[in-house]
Design a protein around this motif. Structure first.
Motif, PDB file in Angstrom:
ATOM      1  N   HIS A  36       0.812  -1.220   0.000  1.00 27.60           N
ATOM      2  CA  HIS A  36       0.000   0.000   0.000  1.00 27.60           C
ATOM      3  C   HIS A  36       0.845   1.271   0.000  1.00 27.60           C
ATOM      4  O   HIS A  36       0.539   2.239  -0.740  1.00 27.60           O
ATOM      5  CB  HIS A  36      -0.947  -0.018   1.197  1.00 27.60           C
ATOM      6  CG  HIS A  36      -1.881   1.152   1.230  1.00 27.60           C
ATOM      7  ND1 HIS A  36      -1.591   2.317   1.911  1.00 27.60           N
ATOM      8  CD2 HIS A  36      -3.089   1.353   0.644  1.00 27.60           C
ATOM      9  CE1 HIS A  36      -2.575   3.173   1.758  1.00 27.60           C
ATOM     10  NE2 HIS A  36      -3.511   2.610   1.000  1.00 27.60           N
ATOM     11  N   PRO A  37       1.946   1.375   0.815  1.00 26.26           N
ATOM     12  CA  PRO A  37       2.774   2.610   0.730  1.00 26.26           C
ATOM     13  C   PRO A  37       3.367   2.835  -0.648  1.00 26.26           C
ATOM     14  O   PRO A  37       3.412   3.976  -1.142  1.00 26.26           O
ATOM     15  CB  PRO A  37       3.858   2.371   1.789  1.00 26.26           C
ATOM     16  CG  PRO A  37       3.263   1.395   2.740  1.00 26.26           C
ATOM     17  CD  PRO A  37       2.418   0.484   1.887  1.00 26.26           C
ATOM     18  N   THR A  40       0.731   4.114  -2.910  1.00 23.85           N
ATOM     19  CA  THR A  40       0.400   5.510  -2.625  1.00 23.85           C
ATOM     20  C   THR A  40       1.444   6.461  -3.200  1.00 23.85           C
ATOM     21  O   THR A  40       1.113   7.477  -3.827  1.00 23.85           O
ATOM     22  CB  THR A  40       0.286   5.709  -1.112  1.00 23.85           C
ATOM     23  OG1 THR A  40      -0.720   4.837  -0.587  1.00 23.85           O
ATOM     24  CG2 THR A  40      -0.078   7.149  -0.785  1.00 23.85           C
ATOM     25  N   ARG A  43       1.204   6.557  -7.036  1.00 26.59           N
ATOM     26  CA  ARG A  43       0.068   7.364  -7.477  1.00 26.59           C
ATOM     27  C   ARG A  43       0.373   8.851  -7.317  1.00 26.59           C
ATOM     28  O   ARG A  43       0.041   9.671  -8.186  1.00 26.59           O
ATOM     29  CB  ARG A  43      -1.175   6.994  -6.669  1.00 26.59           C
ATOM     30  CG  ARG A  43      -2.439   7.709  -7.174  1.00 26.59           C
ATOM     31  CD  ARG A  43      -3.605   7.555  -6.230  1.00 26.59           C
ATOM     32  NE  ARG A  43      -3.853   6.168  -5.910  1.00 26.59           N
ATOM     33  CZ  ARG A  43      -3.804   5.645  -4.672  1.00 26.59           C
ATOM     34  NH1 ARG A  43      -3.473   6.422  -3.654  1.00 26.59           N
ATOM     35  NH2 ARG A  43      -4.070   4.377  -4.452  1.00 26.59           N
ATOM     36  N   GLY A  44       1.053   9.240  -6.194  1.00 25.32           N
ATOM     37  CA  GLY A  44       1.396  10.643  -5.998  1.00 25.32           C
ATOM     38  C   GLY A  44       2.393  11.147  -7.012  1.00 25.32           C
ATOM     39  O   GLY A  44       2.282  12.284  -7.500  1.00 25.32           O
ATOM     40  N   ALA A  97       3.610  11.119  -1.315  1.00 22.84           N
ATOM     41  CA  ALA A  97       2.743  10.380  -0.396  1.00 22.84           C
ATOM     42  C   ALA A  97       1.527  11.193  -0.015  1.00 22.84           C
ATOM     43  O   ALA A  97       0.404  10.667   0.108  1.00 22.84           O
ATOM     44  CB  ALA A  97       3.544   9.965   0.842  1.00 22.84           C
ATOM     45  N   TRP A  98       1.717  12.509   0.195  1.00 29.06           N
ATOM     46  CA  TRP A  98       0.568  13.364   0.552  1.00 29.06           C
ATOM     47  C   TRP A  98      -0.398  13.515  -0.623  1.00 29.06           C
ATOM     48  O   TRP A  98      -1.611  13.488  -0.436  1.00 29.06           O
ATOM     49  CB  TRP A  98       1.092  14.735   0.996  1.00 29.06           C
ATOM     50  CG  TRP A  98      -0.011  15.705   1.309  1.00 29.06           C
ATOM     51  CD1 TRP A  98      -0.496  16.694   0.526  1.00 29.06           C
ATOM     52  CD2 TRP A  98      -0.783  15.744   2.518  1.00 29.06           C
ATOM     53  NE1 TRP A  98      -1.510  17.356   1.124  1.00 29.06           N
ATOM     54  CE2 TRP A  98      -1.718  16.794   2.376  1.00 29.06           C
ATOM     55  CE3 TRP A  98      -0.768  15.001   3.706  1.00 29.06           C
ATOM     56  CZ2 TRP A  98      -2.617  17.120   3.377  1.00 29.06           C
ATOM     57  CZ3 TRP A  98      -1.666  15.329   4.707  1.00 29.06           C
ATOM     58  CH2 TRP A  98      -2.585  16.374   4.541  1.00 29.06           C
ATOM     59  N   GLY A 100      -0.807  11.401  -3.134  1.00 23.02           N
ATOM     60  CA  GLY A 100      -1.418  10.131  -3.533  1.00 23.02           C
ATOM     61  C   GLY A 100      -2.179   9.429  -2.440  1.00 23.02           C
ATOM     62  O   GLY A 100      -2.550   8.262  -2.601  1.00 23.02           O
ATOM     63  N   ARG A 101      -2.428  10.152  -1.312  1.00 27.03           N
ATOM     64  CA  ARG A 101      -3.150   9.513  -0.206  1.00 27.03           C
ATOM     65  C   ARG A 101      -4.579   9.187  -0.620  1.00 27.03           C
ATOM     66  O   ARG A 101      -5.133   9.785  -1.555  1.00 27.03           O
ATOM     67  CB  ARG A 101      -3.136  10.433   1.008  1.00 27.03           C
ATOM     68  CG  ARG A 101      -4.037  11.646   0.848  1.00 27.03           C
ATOM     69  CD  ARG A 101      -3.832  12.647   1.966  1.00 27.03           C
ATOM     70  NE  ARG A 101      -4.794  13.748   1.893  1.00 27.03           N
ATOM     71  CZ  ARG A 101      -4.713  14.770   1.096  1.00 27.03           C
ATOM     72  NH1 ARG A 101      -3.690  14.854   0.253  1.00 27.03           N
ATOM     73  NH2 ARG A 101      -5.635  15.714   1.108  1.00 27.03           N
ATOM     74  N   ASP A 102      -5.177   8.256   0.071  1.00 26.57           N
ATOM     75  CA  ASP A 102      -6.552   7.838  -0.204  1.00 26.57           C
ATOM     76  C   ASP A 102      -7.521   8.915   0.245  1.00 26.57           C
ATOM     77  O   ASP A 102      -7.520   9.331   1.407  1.00 26.57           O
ATOM     78  CB  ASP A 102      -6.876   6.523   0.509  1.00 26.57           C
ATOM     79  CG  ASP A 102      -6.105   5.371  -0.073  1.00 26.57           C
ATOM     80  OD1 ASP A 102      -5.859   4.404   0.661  1.00 26.57           O
ATOM     81  OD2 ASP A 102      -5.754   5.428  -1.283  1.00 26.57           O
TER      82      ASP A 102
END
Length: 533
Positions: A36-37, A40, A43-44, A97-98, A100-102
């Motif tokens: 998951h990390p 994420t 995606r970000g 990370a920020w 691409g967060r859910d």
């Protein structure tokens, strides 16, 4: 009959198959948690790269050099300071990370009112899609509606269904029209009346898709349509029902519309048309539209049994051979049409035997428009004369080879008065106005895949050409230009389509009553005899 037990291999193997599926599902969930990390951050990074490309595309060309210089200076500074690259990498990863967060997922399921509506619809379908001896029924009272509907549904702003997919068991008799009609009636009643629904049955996949159809536009008026010779536009239908479009003038704009094309002539498989409807449904409107289109390439004969004079604007125009409202004139006109059909057949046969092309006087199409023949039949029976429909036998049987097209329009309560010849040879059909499924099936031969509504505008209905599909139909607005209730725009649209010639006089001087035989008809009756001699 007693149910046979399953084979041993299936009894023993079912447990292992179930355990394997659980292990695979657990492994997939664990892999998702571990990765998951990484998902994420990836995606970000993708979102940051996309934002950078958009920013670069929005930068003017004369300023891109300054931007590149600024970016290069920042990279140089980061590279020279202690621990600069490491800090830059940590900053980029944190931003990715920020970014691409859910996010909080949007609500996709129905609200309480939608859930109650789907549950009520599910309970209403239980008697139709369930049997007593089904060991694992899809439909059962108090069952799970999500197994049947899933997520294949949509609601409008008022909370009413606009689309629904129903998965039904394989043993349902979806090939029986009566069984289909019962299910469609339940869906129609529970989803809301006053709208037109389309039902698409997929017998291979065992599911039914119900969609709400938008209303067909009524703003298309009479105009010159882009068609080839031998093609006539009956009206317009849904965009996905036909593969062809034509440009039309819809109010003040020009757009592409999906027409219902009816082909006539020697290569047509449905050379004659039958129109049925209730009073005020638009059958006469369709007849006027066909007359205006036929005058572009042919001649027409109009016989009006109702005697209302709604075809008077055609009198005296070029290509209009006769417009008759009386019984005597109708008999004379149709008798000439029968002789003309025979003359054309004889002339074409002689030309083929001699190896010559067909004469020019038989190439121009001839249209016979007969409105309300049942009324003339009653008058003929009371007067002891021949039914005018009997004179249509030759044009109906041999009209395709002779270039003669017959269009008959009548009301539902008078369809029984039509002769067997008329019903047999008019394979192109149209039903207009409010009509239930049984009335539509009586004319078209099959029930429509939509639910007819009780309140429809004039000219709205269904059309079927031969053995083709049933299509929704909206006839172009073609009113009587001499009617006081006609708008000026529609009146001018109809008058612009009329060919040359002297228009009919609206108020003529009263004359001595005479037998209603058209002057054009008297001149034409002698033509076949002279041509055949």
């Amino acid at each position: 009959m007693a149910r046979r037990p399953l084979p041993r291999i299936l009894q023993r193997g079912s447990v292992s198959i179930t355990r394997s599926r659980e292990i695979a599902r657990t492994a997939a969930d664990n892999a998702t948690d571990v990765l998951h990390p990484l998902i994420t951050v990836t995606r970000g990074l993708r979102l940051l790269a996309g934002a950078g490309r958009q920013k670069w595309a929005a930068t003017p060309r004369d300023r891109r050099g300054h931007v590149l210089f600024l970016v290069a200076a920042c990279v140089l500074v980061v590279a020279l300071i202690p621990y600069g690259p490491l800090l830059a990498l940590i900053s980029v990863m944190g931003a990715a990370a920020w970014r691409g967060r859910d996010r909080t997922p949007a609500r996709t399921g129905p609200d309480e009112a939608g859930t109650a509506r789907l549950r009520a619809l599910y309970e209403a379908l239980v008697p139709h899609f369930s049997v007593a001896d089904d060991p694992g029924p899809l439909f059962s009272h108090g069952g799970d509606w999500e197994k049947v509907f899933g997520t294949s549904y949509a609601f409008d702003g008022n909370g009413r269904l606009t689309r629904l997919q129903v998965n039904y068991p394989a043993y349902f008799t979806d090939g029986d029209p009566a069984s289909r009609a019962r299910v469609e009636q339940v869906l129609h009643a529970k989803s809301g009346r006053g709208r037109e629904y389309h039902f698409a049955w997929d017998e291979e996949a065992n599911h039914l898709v119900m969609t709400v159809l938008p209303a067909l536009p009524t703003t298309i008026a009479a105009q010159r349509f882009v068609t080839a010779p031998g093609e006539t536009v009956l009206g317009f239908t849904d965009d996905d029902a036909v593969r062809r479009t034509v440009p039309v003038q819809d109010g003040d704009v020009t757009r592409d519309a999906s027409p219902v094309i009816w082909r006539t002539g020697a290569r047509s498989t449905e050379p004659h048309l039958l129109i049925a409807g209730h009073p005020g449904s638009g059958t006469t409107t369709l007849m006027r539209s066909l007359a205006l289109q036929a005058l572009q390439h042919g001649d027409i004969l109009v016989v009006e049994g109702g005697g209302t004079g709604e075809y008077g604007f055609l009198t005296g125009r070029d290509g209009v051979l006769a417009v008759e409202r009386g019984l005597a004139g109708a008999l004379a006109t149709l008798e000439w049409a029968a002789h003309e059909t025979e003359r054309r057949l004889i002339a074409a046969n002689r030309a083929r035997q001699a190896g010559h092309p067909e004469p020019e006087d038989i190439k121009r199409p001839l249209w016979i428009l007969l409105d309300r023949p049942s009324a003339l039949g009653h008058l003929a029976a009371a007067d002891g004369r021949q039914d005018p429909q009997e004179l249509l036998q030759v044009p109906l049987r041999h009209g395709r080879a002779a270039g003669v097209t017959v269009v008959v329009a009548d009301q539902f309560d008078s369809l029984d008065a039509l002769t067997e010849t008329v019903r047999t040879h008019t394979r192109a059909r149209a039903v207009l106005g409010p009509a239930d499924r049984e009335e539509v099936e009586a004319v078209l031969g099959v029930q429509p895949h939509t639910t007819p509504t009780a309140d429809v505008p004039a000219g709205r209905g269904y059309a079927r050409l031969g053995t083709g599909p049933v299509l929704r139909l909206q006839v172009p607005a073609t009113p009587d230009p001499y009617d006081e209730a006609t708008s000026e725009a529609h009146r001018q649209a109809v008058l612009d389509l009329l060919p040359g010639g002297a228009p009919a006089v609206e108020q003529a001087v009263p004359e001595k009553p005479a037998e209603p035989v058209s002057v054009h008809t008297e001149q034409l009756i002698g033509a076949p005899a002279a041509a055949e001699g």
